[in-house]
Design an enzyme around this catalytic site. Structure first.
Site, PDB file in Angstrom:
ATOM      1  N   CYS A 181      48.475 -22.085 106.378  1.00 37.42           N
ATOM      2  CA  CYS A 181      46.996 -22.152 106.323  1.00 37.42           C
ATOM      3  C   CYS A 181      46.535 -23.306 105.457  1.00 37.42           C
ATOM      4  O   CYS A 181      45.578 -23.168 104.673  1.00 37.42           O
ATOM      5  CB  CYS A 181      46.398 -20.840 105.804  1.00 37.42           C
ATOM      6  SG  CYS A 181      46.698 -19.475 106.884  1.00 37.42           S
ATOM      7  N   HIS A 209      43.749 -23.846 100.635  1.00 36.46           N
ATOM      8  CA  HIS A 209      43.987 -22.912 101.741  1.00 36.46           C
ATOM      9  C   HIS A 209      42.775 -22.978 102.675  1.00 36.46           C
ATOM     10  O   HIS A 209      41.665 -23.262 102.236  1.00 36.46           O
ATOM     11  CB  HIS A 209      44.112 -21.507 101.133  1.00 36.46           C
ATOM     12  CG  HIS A 209      44.508 -20.430 102.086  1.00 36.46           C
ATOM     13  ND1 HIS A 209      43.602 -19.809 102.923  1.00 36.46           N
ATOM     14  CD2 HIS A 209      45.701 -19.826 102.324  1.00 36.46           C
ATOM     15  CE1 HIS A 209      44.219 -18.879 103.616  1.00 36.46           C
ATOM     16  NE2 HIS A 209      45.505 -18.863 103.279  1.00 36.46           N
ATOM     17  N   GLN A 255      46.832 -17.412  94.312  1.00 34.97           N
ATOM     18  CA  GLN A 255      48.229 -17.642  93.908  1.00 34.97           C
ATOM     19  C   GLN A 255      48.351 -17.840  92.399  1.00 34.97           C
ATOM     20  O   GLN A 255      49.433 -18.110  91.900  1.00 34.97           O
ATOM     21  CB  GLN A 255      48.798 -18.875  94.633  1.00 34.97           C
ATOM     22  CG  GLN A 255      48.740 -18.810  96.141  1.00 34.97           C
ATOM     23  CD  GLN A 255      49.679 -17.768  96.737  1.00 34.97           C
ATOM     24  OE1 GLN A 255      50.623 -17.311  96.075  1.00 34.97           O
ATOM     25  NE2 GLN A 255      49.439 -17.376  97.972  1.00 34.97           N
ATOM     26  N   ASP A 315      39.950 -20.503  93.173  1.00 31.95           N
ATOM     27  CA  ASP A 315      40.642 -19.620  94.104  1.00 31.95           C
ATOM     28  C   ASP A 315      41.943 -19.185  93.415  1.00 31.95           C
ATOM     29  O   ASP A 315      42.910 -19.950  93.357  1.00 31.95           O
ATOM     30  CB  ASP A 315      40.916 -20.374  95.411  1.00 31.95           C
ATOM     31  CG  ASP A 315      41.838 -19.594  96.346  1.00 31.95           C
ATOM     32  OD1 ASP A 315      42.317 -18.518  95.957  1.00 31.95           O
ATOM     33  OD2 ASP A 315      42.084 -20.094  97.462  1.00 31.95           O
ATOM     34  N   LYS A 335      48.287  -9.610  96.622  1.00 29.79           N
ATOM     35  CA  LYS A 335      49.196 -10.654  96.146  1.00 29.79           C
ATOM     36  C   LYS A 335      49.657 -10.384  94.706  1.00 29.79           C
ATOM     37  O   LYS A 335      50.435 -11.129  94.138  1.00 29.79           O
ATOM     38  CB  LYS A 335      48.527 -12.019  96.249  1.00 29.79           C
ATOM     39  CG  LYS A 335      48.261 -12.427  97.719  1.00 29.79           C
ATOM     40  CD  LYS A 335      47.941 -13.877  97.838  1.00 29.79           C
ATOM     41  CE  LYS A 335      47.315 -14.225  99.183  1.00 29.79           C
ATOM     42  NZ  LYS A 335      48.308 -14.389 100.249  1.00 29.79           N
TER      43      LYS A 335
HETATM   44  N1  PLP Z   1      43.757 -18.880  98.930  1.00 26.41           N
HETATM   45  C1  PLP Z   1      45.059 -19.088  98.725  1.00 26.41           C
HETATM   46  C2  PLP Z   1      45.496 -20.166  97.774  1.00 26.41           C
HETATM   47  C3  PLP Z   1      45.991 -18.297  99.386  1.00 26.41           C
HETATM   48  O1  PLP Z   1      47.296 -18.508  99.184  1.00 26.41           O
HETATM   49  C4  PLP Z   1      45.545 -17.284 100.270  1.00 26.41           C
HETATM   50  C5  PLP Z   1      46.518 -16.466 101.008  1.00 26.41           C
HETATM   51  O2  PLP Z   1      47.640 -16.808 101.174  1.00 26.41           O
HETATM   52  C6  PLP Z   1      44.169 -17.093 100.419  1.00 26.41           C
HETATM   53  C7  PLP Z   1      43.310 -17.911  99.731  1.00 26.41           C
HETATM   54  C8  PLP Z   1      43.627 -16.012 101.289  1.00 26.41           C
HETATM   55  O3  PLP Z   1      43.964 -14.770 100.775  1.00 26.41           O
HETATM   56  P1  PLP Z   1      43.639 -13.428 101.581  1.00 26.41           P
HETATM   57  O4  PLP Z   1      44.251 -13.619 102.939  1.00 26.41           O
HETATM   58  O5  PLP Z   1      44.286 -12.345 100.785  1.00 26.41           O
HETATM   59  O6  PLP Z   1      42.169 -13.308 101.654  1.00 26.41           O
END
Ligand code: PLP
Length: 429
Positions: free
Chosen positions: A387, A146, A226, A223, A249
Site C-alpha cells: 500500500c 501508506h 507502525q 500516522d 497492530k
Molecule cells: N498507515 C500505515 C503506516 C500502515 O502501515 C497502515 C497499515 O498497514 C495503515 C496506515 C492503515 O492501517 P489500518 O489498515 O489498520 O487502518
C-alpha cells in the site's frame, strides 16, 4: 519473568480487575506462551510469523477479554439506565483512560475511538478540510506514506481542490528535512506524515517535523500505525496535533483504533458522521452536537473492542514498551547483518533510525515467488507494494518481500528466515 494473569477477569461492580503481578524482565519464552497461535504449525512446519506490520497476533488475555465481556457484561453503552449498560459504559470509558495514559494525552476528550488508522485519517481529512481549508490550500505528506495517508487527501483534493505536496527522501530512506522546510507556503494548512514507514522501517523525526510545522503555525498529523507497536509514544512530547493508530497492530483486536487530537482543533472541526451518540438535541429545525469525544463517535461504538484494546495496551505496558523496543532493535540489527551476507541481497531502507521492518529483494527473484516459497517453510512474510505505490515508484521497483517483527520474535526465527531465503535463492540458481 513476565507474569500476566488476565485469566480471571473479576467483575467487581463496574470494572474488570486484572491480577497482573508484573515484572519487567524480558522473558521471550513466557511472552510466546501468551500467544497461543505461535505454537501452531503451517505445512507441518512451526509457524514463524514475520508479518506483524500487517497485523500482530493476540495474547490470550485480549481474546479472553472479548469472550468475557460478551458472556458477562454485554449491553449497549451510554444510553442505558440498567446495570449491564452502566457496567459496559464504565468499561468503555475506562478503556479511553487507558489509551489516554498510554500516549500521555492531556484529557480523554482528546481520545476518539475509530475503526482504525484509516478511518482516523479519513476523519481528519474530511473534517479538518471542511473546517480550515479552501481551494488551493496545501497539505504536506511524504513520499513514504501508506495509501491511507495519500488517498484520503486526494479525495479532499477532488472535493475541495486542495493541493498535496510531497517531502522527498534520500536513498537510505530518510526524509529530506531541508526540502521539507522549503515546501511551506502561506497556503500550507497541515503536515501529515508516518511515524514509522511500513516499508522501510524508517523512524521519522516527528518531533522535529512538528517543530518546523509549528514554526509556520501549521498543525501536524502523525500516522502512528507502525510507530505505536515499537516506540514509546508521548503525544505531548512530540507535540502532535493529531496522532492515529490501529489496535490490531499493537496486539489488540481488529476493527478499532484511535484518533488523538488536540482539543482546540477537534472543538472547531465539524462531525464526520451523523447518528446516535454524537448529538445533544435533534429536531427537524436543527440539531446540536455532543461534546468531545462523542461528537466524532456516531452510532454504537465497538465497546467490546475498546475493552480488548485496553487489555492489549496494558499487556504491552506490563512487558514494557521500552523493553519491546530494545528487543526488536536487537532483532532487526541482527537480521540486517545476517541478511546482508546473502549474495544478491538488496535491502530497502537503511535509515539511521529504523524499527520493526526489513524490506528486501534477492537477485531477480520475484517478491511473490520468494514469499510463496518461504510460506512453504512455515515463514509468513508479506510481498507486494505494501500500500505504498508512490514509494515503490521512488525506489524503482514493483514490490518487495517484507519481514516485520513483533515482541515475540526470536533470533532463531531470524536464522530460519535467513536459511529460508538462502534455500529459495539456491532453487533459483
Ligand atoms: N498507515 C500505515 C503506516 C500502515 O502501515 C497502515 C497499515 O498497514 C495503515 C496506515 C492503515 O492501517 P489500518 O489498515 O489498520 O487502518
Amino acid at each position: 519473568m513476565v507474569v500476566l494473569n488476565y485469566s480471571f477477569l473479576i467483575i467487581n461492580s463496574s470494572f474488570f480487575i486484572f491480577n497482573s503481578s508484573l515484572s519487567k524482565m524480558y522473558d521471550i519464552q513466557k511472552i510466546r506462551e501468551d500467544f497461543p497461535i505461535l505454537s501452531r504449525t503451517v505445512y507441518g512446519k512451526p509457524l514463524i510469523y514475520l508479518d506483524n506490520g500487517a497485523t500482530t497476533q493476540k495474547p490470550k488475555c485480549v481474546v479472553d477479554a472479548i469472550v468475557d465481556e460478551y458472556y458477562s457484561v454485554n449491553a449497549n453503552v451510554h444510553r442505558g439506565v440498567h446495570f449491564l449498560s452502566q457496567q459496559a459504559t464504565n468499561l468503555h470509558e475506562a478503556s479511553r483512560e487507558t489509551v489516554r495514559k498510554f500516549i500521555n494525552a492531556r484529557s480523554t476528550s482528546e481520545i476518539i475511538f475509530t475503526r482504525g488508522t484509516t478511518e482516523s485519517i479519513n476523519l481528519v481529512a474530511s473534517s479538518f478540510t471542511d473546517a480550515f481549508m479552501r481551494e488551493g490550500d496545501e497539505v504536506i505528506v511524504s513520499v513514504m506514506e501508506h495509501h491511507s495517508n495519500i488517498v484520503s487527501w486526494q479525495i479532499q483534493a477532488l472535493r475541495k481542490g486542495i493541493v498535496l505536496k510531497v517531502i522527498p527522501m534520500n536513498d537510505r530512506g530518510e526524509l529530506l528535512i531541508d526540502e521539507y522546510e522549503k515546501l511551506f507556503t502561506p497556503r500550507t494548512r497541515l503536515v501529515s506524515v508516518a511515524h514509522v514507514s511500513n516499508v522501510l522501517g524508517t523512524v521519522n523525526p516527528v518531533k522535529r517535523i512538528a517543530d518546523i510545522a509549528h514554526a509556520h503555525n501549521v498543525p501536524v498529523l502523525i500516522d502512528g500505525a507502525q510507530g505505536i507497536p515499537h516506540i514509546k509514544v508521548d503525544v505531548q512530547d512530540i507535540d502532535a496535533d493529531f496522532y492515529v493508530f490501529s489496535a490490531h497492530k499493537i496486539y489488540g483486536p481488529t476493527g478499532i483504533g484511535v484518533l488523538y487530537g488536540k482539543e482546540n482543533l477537534l472543538d472547531r472541526m465539524p462531525p464526520y458522521q451523523g447518528g446516535g451518540e454524537m448529538i445533544k438535541n435533534v429536531s427537524f429545525e436543527g440539531t446540536t452536537f455532543n461534546e468531545l469525544p462523542f461528537k466524532f463517535e456516531a452510532g454504537t461504538p465497538d465497546y467490546v473492542g475498546s475493552t480488548a484494546m485496553a487489555v492489549a495496551l496494558d499487556y504491552v505496558s506490563a512487558v514494557g514498551i521500552e523493553n519491546i523496543a530494545v528487543h526488536e532493535h536487537e532483532l532487526v540489527d541482527y537480521a540486517m547483518r545476517r541478511m546482508k551476507e546473502i549474495p544478491g541481497m538488496r535491502i530497502f531502507g537503511e535509515a539511521e533510525h529504523k524499527s520493526g521492518v526489513i524490506s528486501f529483494l534477492v537477485g531477480d527473484i520475484h517478491h511473490f515467488d520468494m514469499g510463496t516459497l518461504l510460506d512453504r517453510l512455515g515463514i509468513a512474510v508479506r510481498t507486494g507494494h505494501h500500500c505504498a505505490e508512490p514509494l515503490m515508484r521512488r525506489l524503482g521497483i514493483e514490490g518487495t518481500v517484507r519481514a516485520s517483527f513483533g515482541m515475540y520474535n526470536t533470533r532463531e526465527e531470524v536464522d530460519a528466515l535467513v536459511a529460508g531465503i538462502e534455500r529459495v535463492s539456491r532453487m533459483f540458481g
